[in-house]
Design a protein around this motif. Structure first.
Motif, PDB file in Angstrom:
ATOM      1  N   TYR A 140       0.853  -1.192   0.000  1.00  0.00           N
ATOM      2  CA  TYR A 140       0.000   0.000   0.000  1.00  0.00           C
ATOM      3  C   TYR A 140       0.887   1.239   0.000  1.00  0.00           C
ATOM      4  O   TYR A 140       1.863   1.325   0.747  1.00  0.00           O
ATOM      5  CB  TYR A 140      -0.912   0.010   1.225  1.00  0.00           C
ATOM      6  N   GLN A 141       0.558   2.207  -0.836  1.00  0.00           N
ATOM      7  CA  GLN A 141       1.375   3.404  -0.989  1.00  0.00           C
ATOM      8  C   GLN A 141       0.649   4.635  -0.449  1.00  0.00           C
ATOM      9  O   GLN A 141      -0.197   5.224  -1.130  1.00  0.00           O
ATOM     10  CB  GLN A 141       1.734   3.615  -2.463  1.00  0.00           C
ATOM     11  N   PRO A 142       0.937   5.028   0.797  1.00  0.00           N
ATOM     12  CA  PRO A 142       0.311   6.241   1.344  1.00  0.00           C
ATOM     13  C   PRO A 142       0.716   7.475   0.544  1.00  0.00           C
ATOM     14  O   PRO A 142       1.850   7.572   0.061  1.00  0.00           O
ATOM     15  CB  PRO A 142       0.860   6.309   2.770  1.00  0.00           C
ATOM     16  N   LYS A 143      -0.202   8.399   0.409  1.00  0.00           N
ATOM     17  CA  LYS A 143       0.082   9.644  -0.326  1.00  0.00           C
ATOM     18  C   LYS A 143       0.722  10.697   0.573  1.00  0.00           C
ATOM     19  O   LYS A 143       1.277  11.674   0.088  1.00  0.00           O
ATOM     20  CB  LYS A 143      -1.218  10.209  -0.917  1.00  0.00           C
ATOM     21  N   VAL A 144       0.613  10.490   1.899  1.00  0.00           N
ATOM     22  CA  VAL A 144       1.160  11.458   2.855  1.00  0.00           C
ATOM     23  C   VAL A 144       1.930  10.705   3.944  1.00  0.00           C
ATOM     24  O   VAL A 144       1.841   9.484   4.055  1.00  0.00           O
ATOM     25  CB  VAL A 144       0.031  12.300   3.505  1.00  0.00           C
ATOM     26  N   ASN A 145       2.664  11.456   4.752  1.00  0.00           N
ATOM     27  CA  ASN A 145       3.370  10.854   5.878  1.00  0.00           C
ATOM     28  C   ASN A 145       2.377  10.402   6.946  1.00  0.00           C
ATOM     29  O   ASN A 145       1.290  10.971   7.093  1.00  0.00           O
ATOM     30  CB  ASN A 145       4.356  11.858   6.488  1.00  0.00           C
ATOM     31  N   GLY A 146       2.761   9.392   7.687  1.00  0.00           N
ATOM     32  CA  GLY A 146       1.872   8.885   8.731  1.00  0.00           C
ATOM     33  C   GLY A 146       2.389   7.579   9.292  1.00  0.00           C
ATOM     34  O   GLY A 146       3.591   7.292   9.241  1.00  0.00           O
ATOM     35  N   ILE A 147       1.465   6.768   9.812  1.00  0.00           N
ATOM     36  CA  ILE A 147       1.840   5.505  10.453  1.00  0.00           C
ATOM     37  C   ILE A 147       0.920   4.387   9.964  1.00  0.00           C
ATOM     38  O   ILE A 147      -0.302   4.510  10.019  1.00  0.00           O
ATOM     39  CB  ILE A 147       1.739   5.596  11.995  1.00  0.00           C
TER      40      ILE A 147
END
Length: 227
Positions: A140-147
């Protein structure tokens, strides 16, 4: 009433009384029933209290020397049971669970997982160390920084499994979007080795300064890590 009186006056009867919680515990282990084992512990601590009362009675009837074996045996058993249940408590959470047959349930892969093993925005579990300890892999490729992290639930009861531990241990910090494959690890503490049950494993993402959301979920046959 006479039997109760004899219990406290005859010094060795409270000591023999420890056989009752032992027999109840053995029954609980045979049935793999945590409630029976909890009841055995209750009976054990009641017998410790009764031994203490009997020791006072021995002093009152001027047979104080009988309280020595009562105290020594009770103290030894209390210490042994405390150590046993602290470091190796029996846990039959998964022993009497039924794995649903009308649900699609996968088994963890017994090797490391590669990109080619995953579909788009997919995740899979692997069991490559001790039972109850699982590695998860996702592309899965998040579009923003996070956890990224995992939540797990037993299927039939919807019990949240190892809530704080799984969430904390499985966290993957996303600080850029260059990785093609992310992996993490978590442990299911409910249950013991060999007692398998169905669990819904959910992949979640918490963007920085935003609300968390679930990405996807899958059902897996799992077991608890023997503590």
């Amino acid at each position: 009433m006479n039997a109760i009186k004899k219990y406290f006056i005859i010094w060795w009867i409270p000591i023999i009384g420890y056989l009752l919680p032992f027999l109840i515990y053995t029954l609980g282990a045979i049935l793999k029933n945590d409630d029976v084992i909890d009841f055995a512990l209750i009976v054990f601590f009641i017998n410790i209290l009764a031994n203490f009362i009997s020791s006072i009675v021995q002093i009152a009837i001027k047979k104080w020397y009988f309280l020595v074996p009562q105290i020594l045996i009770s103290g030894f058993l209390f210490y042994y049971i405390s150590i046993f249940f602290t470091f190796s408590p029996p846990d039959y959470y998964g022993a009497n669970k039924t794995i649903p047959k009308n649900e699609k349930i996968e088994s963890p892969i017994e090797r490391e997982i590669n990109e080619s093993d995953l579909a788009a925005n997919d995740f899979k579990l692997a069991s490559i160390s001790q039972p109850g300890i699982y590695n998860f892999y996702t592309n899965y490729q998040p579009k923003v920084n996070g956890i990224l992290y995992i939540k797990a639930y037993e299927i039939t009861s919807n019990d949240r499994l190892s809530e704080d531990r799984i969430t904390e241990r499985s966290k993957i910090l996303i600080e850029n979007q260059t990785e093609k494959l992310y992996s993490g690890e978590f442990t299911i503490y409910e249950g013991s080795w060999g007692d398998k049950f169905g669990a819904r494993i959910e992949l979640w993402f918490k963007p920085k300064n935003e609300k968390e959301y679930k990405i996807t979920e899958k059902n897996y046959v799992v077991e608890g890590w023997m503590r």
